[in-house]
Design a protein around this motif. Structure first.
Motif, mmCIF file in Angstrom:
data_model
loop_
_atom_site.group_PDB
_atom_site.id
_atom_site.type_symbol
_atom_site.label_atom_id
_atom_site.label_comp_id
_atom_site.label_asym_id
_atom_site.label_seq_id
_atom_site.Cartn_x
_atom_site.Cartn_y
_atom_site.Cartn_z
ATOM 1 N N ALA A 171 10.897 -3.283 8.843
ATOM 2 C CA ALA A 171 11.219 -4.346 9.763
ATOM 3 C C ALA A 171 11.249 -3.739 11.099
ATOM 4 O O ALA A 171 10.607 -4.247 12.498
ATOM 5 C CB ALA A 171 12.291 -4.941 9.543
ATOM 6 N N LEU A 172 12.026 -2.721 11.658
ATOM 7 C CA LEU A 172 12.310 -2.119 12.803
ATOM 8 C C LEU A 172 11.216 -1.582 13.261
ATOM 9 O O LEU A 172 10.621 -1.661 14.390
ATOM 10 C CB LEU A 172 13.201 -0.889 12.597
ATOM 11 C CG LEU A 172 13.578 -0.017 13.652
ATOM 12 C CD1 LEU A 172 14.316 -0.843 14.907
ATOM 13 C CD2 LEU A 172 14.502 1.222 13.409
ATOM 14 N N GLN A 173 10.016 -1.011 12.292
ATOM 15 C CA GLN A 173 8.724 -0.566 12.857
ATOM 16 C C GLN A 173 7.743 -1.578 12.936
ATOM 17 O O GLN A 173 6.697 -1.317 13.121
ATOM 18 C CB GLN A 173 8.384 0.638 12.095
ATOM 19 C CG GLN A 173 9.387 1.654 12.224
ATOM 20 C CD GLN A 173 9.115 2.997 11.418
ATOM 21 O OE1 GLN A 173 8.279 3.785 11.895
ATOM 22 N NE2 GLN A 173 9.629 3.020 10.021
ATOM 23 N N ASN A 174 7.878 -2.707 12.508
ATOM 24 C CA ASN A 174 7.206 -4.212 12.456
ATOM 25 C C ASN A 174 5.897 -3.671 11.843
ATOM 26 O O ASN A 174 4.773 -4.102 12.106
ATOM 27 C CB ASN A 174 6.772 -4.391 13.846
ATOM 28 C CG ASN A 174 6.676 -5.842 14.027
ATOM 29 O OD1 ASN A 174 7.174 -6.655 13.093
ATOM 30 N ND2 ASN A 174 5.808 -6.358 14.983
ATOM 31 N N LEU A 175 5.982 -2.960 10.332
ATOM 32 C CA LEU A 175 4.742 -2.756 9.855
ATOM 33 C C LEU A 175 4.804 -3.938 8.671
ATOM 34 O O LEU A 175 5.385 -4.441 8.080
ATOM 35 C CB LEU A 175 5.207 -1.518 8.757
ATOM 36 C CG LEU A 175 5.505 -0.361 9.782
ATOM 37 C CD1 LEU A 175 5.689 0.855 8.681
ATOM 38 C CD2 LEU A 175 4.096 0.061 10.594
ATOM 39 N N PRO A 176 3.438 -4.439 8.533
ATOM 40 C CA PRO A 176 2.930 -5.627 7.988
ATOM 41 C C PRO A 176 3.084 -5.293 6.321
ATOM 42 O O PRO A 176 1.983 -5.733 5.679
ATOM 43 C CB PRO A 176 1.713 -5.889 8.394
ATOM 44 C CG PRO A 176 1.081 -4.727 8.828
ATOM 45 C CD PRO A 176 2.213 -3.866 9.296
ATOM 46 N N VAL A 177 4.107 -5.046 5.908
ATOM 47 C CA VAL A 177 4.142 -5.059 4.435
ATOM 48 C C VAL A 177 4.520 -6.483 3.687
ATOM 49 O O VAL A 177 4.986 -7.310 4.352
ATOM 50 C CB VAL A 177 5.424 -4.160 3.897
ATOM 51 C CG1 VAL A 177 5.592 -4.175 2.263
ATOM 52 C CG2 VAL A 177 5.173 -2.388 4.423
ATOM 53 N N ILE A 178 3.777 -6.728 2.820
ATOM 54 C CA ILE A 178 3.832 -8.096 2.040
ATOM 55 C C ILE A 178 4.694 -7.846 0.964
ATOM 56 O O ILE A 178 4.396 -7.213 -0.217
ATOM 57 C CB ILE A 178 2.499 -8.365 1.647
ATOM 58 C CG1 ILE A 178 1.606 -8.544 2.857
ATOM 59 C CG2 ILE A 178 2.559 -9.932 1.015
ATOM 60 C CD1 ILE A 178 -0.047 -8.743 2.406
ATOM 61 N N PHE A 179 6.104 -8.325 0.923
ATOM 62 C CA PHE A 179 6.943 -8.315 -0.212
ATOM 63 C C PHE A 179 6.793 -9.543 -1.178
ATOM 64 O O PHE A 179 6.655 -10.721 -0.531
ATOM 65 C CB PHE A 179 8.216 -8.258 0.218
ATOM 66 C CG PHE A 179 8.582 -6.883 0.967
ATOM 67 C CD1 PHE A 179 9.010 -5.865 0.239
ATOM 68 C CD2 PHE A 179 8.813 -6.979 2.366
ATOM 69 C CE1 PHE A 179 9.140 -4.523 1.005
ATOM 70 C CE2 PHE A 179 9.108 -5.681 3.112
ATOM 71 C CZ PHE A 179 9.332 -4.475 2.385
ATOM 72 N N CYS A 180 6.546 -9.448 -2.311
ATOM 73 C CA CYS A 180 6.455 -10.393 -3.165
ATOM 74 C C CYS A 180 7.692 -10.243 -4.015
ATOM 75 O O CYS A 180 7.722 -9.454 -4.900
ATOM 76 C CB CYS A 180 5.405 -10.305 -4.205
ATOM 77 S SG CYS A 180 3.655 -10.744 -2.936
ATOM 78 N N LEU A 181 8.513 -11.226 -3.937
ATOM 79 C CA LEU A 181 9.876 -11.212 -4.686
ATOM 80 C C LEU A 181 10.057 -12.373 -6.064
ATOM 81 O O LEU A 181 10.011 -13.507 -5.837
ATOM 82 C CB LEU A 181 10.856 -11.684 -3.887
ATOM 83 C CG LEU A 181 11.100 -10.971 -2.267
ATOM 84 C CD1 LEU A 181 12.311 -11.218 -1.622
ATOM 85 C CD2 LEU A 181 10.814 -9.333 -2.554
ATOM 86 N N ASP A 182 9.767 -11.443 -7.081
ATOM 87 C CA ASP A 182 9.844 -12.267 -8.436
ATOM 88 C C ASP A 182 11.169 -12.476 -8.665
ATOM 89 O O ASP A 182 12.133 -11.863 -8.232
ATOM 90 C CB ASP A 182 8.881 -11.378 -9.377
ATOM 91 C CG ASP A 182 8.343 -12.351 -10.477
ATOM 92 O OD1 ASP A 182 9.042 -13.095 -10.895
ATOM 93 O OD2 ASP A 182 7.705 -11.944 -11.149
#
Length: 583
Positions: free
Chosen positions: A369-380
């Protein structure tokens, strides 16, 4: 023989020659009960002899025995006074499926997640030294999958420079829930084959190393434990076991029989269920959708920490093995690995159970988040998960993610929304997103529909009424629809979809239209949807009534999801009572 064993003290009255018979009876006892009650079968069958030997040699509970994870602790529970109530295991009001301090003096440390045992046992050992308890023993039993986690190595690294009376027992069966992976797993394999010098890694950490020994050879286990009982300082014992030992099908299919559901106690055959006319599991919607998307988008990467089957990333691992990764029990590494790939333009879906993502909280903040990287977290497994209980409920994700800048938070109401948000995210977002969805099945049989792009930060009205508005997020909206079925012209149902950014324009409309607003979520009411709506209502000087409904500010016990929803007030029946109170 088992009928007469109600404590480790009674166990120690037996001769060594009697113990193999006790092993057989314990296995049959576990198989018979789990065949109808369900639970974690394979891991406990694999440690019958090991558990007997530990309690036979060591003076528990004065000597402290810590089980890593807890999947392997059923035999321990049966031998420590809970045999007669073992049939209540994981049932509402019954004993926990995991070690729990408040349940027994023999449960020295509560464990539901992996790799905590060494640090906990070391803490107990150092405390014993300070307190002058020089003869007290401290044993951590940890699996070969769990010991590869960073936290386990942190504990080993510290223990190696202490004089703590600590014994680390490596239960090596080459599998956690899925087969173990990684360089350390390969090392253990080479040790067992005799092609690697035994325990070089752990000797380098100043542990006195022993083994490998056969974990099903009771006389040998007892001999080794008696020897180690007299050895001071940090010690390491490599024990080789077979997960599912004693039930042929469980030994053959170790992934399925980790927790097989109901089965025939004699043959081991699982009872077949006709699922052809049922909606899909949310995990399978994720698994098949990511394969579909990855077929067209070559930049898509899939990552999971040791849950390829549970998350259904296994489908992508099969289809695109060079773009899908099981990184082992290493949630922190999974998140930062995803961040690193995102810096290079890859579209990374990082799939982690909601409760396990808590273990990588700093990495979400600092590395993504601090580096604003567009990772897509899928929380099962978001929300209540049922019989695994408080260590596994995904109660806190909405709240713990909500305070992190740059992060989009979305909860689909159904399978189609899950597909569409995955499609939308892989098109390219300027920031990271967390998508949370529950364990279990959805509501739509014909779910594999053409993709549609979702507008970020927009909610919608699902049902239009005149007097009361229920503002929902995620799949819990279906409980609201059931609860309001007798009042369709009175109760409006809103699907916010996004917790962040929340649709303030829609909230403005709701506040202007309704005198009663009820928020509904299957997350903690502290910091989640209710808190966000309440803050906005205060800022807008809303004059009506606001009722926040969700998971209360306490840890929720184990039971079926339906039982727990009823208990905490988010079942259709309980929501209908809330509606009636305002009519």
């Amino acid at each position: 023989m088992l009928d007469h064993i109600d404590s480790p003290h009674a166990l120690r009255q037996l001769s060594v020659e009697q113990l193999p018979q006790l092993s057989k009876e314990l296995r049959q006892f576990i198989i018979t009960i789990l065949a109808t009650k369900e639970g974690h079968l394979g891991a406990s069958l694999g440690v019958v002899e090991l558990t007997i030997a530990l309690h036979y040699v060591f003076n528990t509970p004065e000597d402290k025995l810590v089980w890593d994870v807890g999947h392997q602790a059923y035999v321990h529970k049966i031998l420590t006074g809970r045999k007669d109530i073992f049939h209540t295991n994981r049932q509402k009001g019954g004993i926990s499926g995991f070690p729990k301090i408040s349940e027994s003096d023999y449960d020295t440390f509560g464990t539901g997640h992996s790799s905590t045992s060494i640090s906990a046992a070391l803490g107990m050992a150092i405390a014993a030294t300070i307190q002058g308890k020089k003869e007290q023993q401290h044993i951590a039993v940890i699996g070969d999958a769990s010991i590869a986690s960073g936290m386990a190595f942190e504990g080993l690294n510290h223990a190696g420079v202490t004089e703590a009376n600590l014994l680390v027992v490596l239960n090596d069966n080459a599998i956690g829930i899925d087969p173990s992976i990684g360089a350390l797993k390969n090392y253990f394999t080479n040790v067992k084959k005799g092609t690697a010098r035994e325990n070089t890694v752990f000797e380098a950490l100043n542990f006195e190393c022993h083994g490998p020994v056969d974990g099903h050879d009771l006389p040998e286990l007892i001999r080794v434990f008696k020897k180690l009982q007299k050895t001071k300082g940090p010690k390491f014992l490599h024990v080789i076991t077979t997960k599912g030992k004693g039930l042929a099908l469980a030994e053959k299919d170790q992934v399925t029989y980790h927790a097989p559901g109901k089965f025939d106690a004699t043959t081991g055959e699982r009872y077949a269920k006709d699922t052809t006319q049922l909606p899909p599991k949310y995990q399978d919607v994720f698994g098949h959708t990511i394969v579909e998307l990855a077929t067209h988008n070559k930049k898509i990467i899939g990552i999971t920490p040791a849950m390829p089957t549970g998350s259904s990333l296994k489908y992508m691992i099969e289809a695109f093995p060079d773009r899908a990764f099981d990184v082992g029990i290493a949630e922190q590494h999974a998140v930062t690995l995803s961040a690193g790939m995102a810096t290079q333009g890859m579209v990374v879906f990082c799939n982690i159970y909601s409760t396990f993502l808590q273990r990588a909280y700093d990495q979400i903040i600092h590395d993504v988040a601090l580096q604003n990287l567009p990772v897509i977290f899928c929380l099962d497994r978001a929300g209540l998960v049922g019989q695994d209980g408080p260590t596994h409920h995904g109660s806190f994700d909405l709240a713990y993610l909500n305070c992190i800048p740059n992060l989009i938070i979305y909860a689909p109401k159904d399978e189609v929304d899950l597909r569409n948000i995955m499609f939308t995210a892989q098109l390219g977002l300027p920031q990271p997103i967390a998508i949370r969805y529950p364990r279990g099945r959805g509501v739509i049989i014909d779910w594999m529909q053409p993709f549609q792009k979702i507008a970020i930060g927009k909610g919608s009205c699902i049902q239009k009424g005149k007097r009361i508005a229920i503002v929902c997020i995620g799949t819990i909206i279906h409980n609201a629809l059931k609860a309001s079925k007798d009042h369709p012209k009175t109760v409006s149902i809103y699907d916010m979809g996004f917790l962040k950014p929340i649709d303030t324009a829609l909230l403005d409309t709701i506040f202007k239209t309704y005198e009663v607003v009820i928020t509904l979520e299957d997350g903690t009411i502290k910091g989640g949807l209710g808190s966000v709506v309440a803050d906005y209502a205060f800022a807008k000087a809303y004059k009506g009534t606001l009722k926040i409904v969700g998971i209360p500010d306490r840890f929720i016990t184990h039971g079926t999801v339906e039982e727990l929803q009823e208990e905490i007030g988010i079942s259709p029946n309980e929501i209908s009572k809330v509606i009636d109170s305002y009519l």
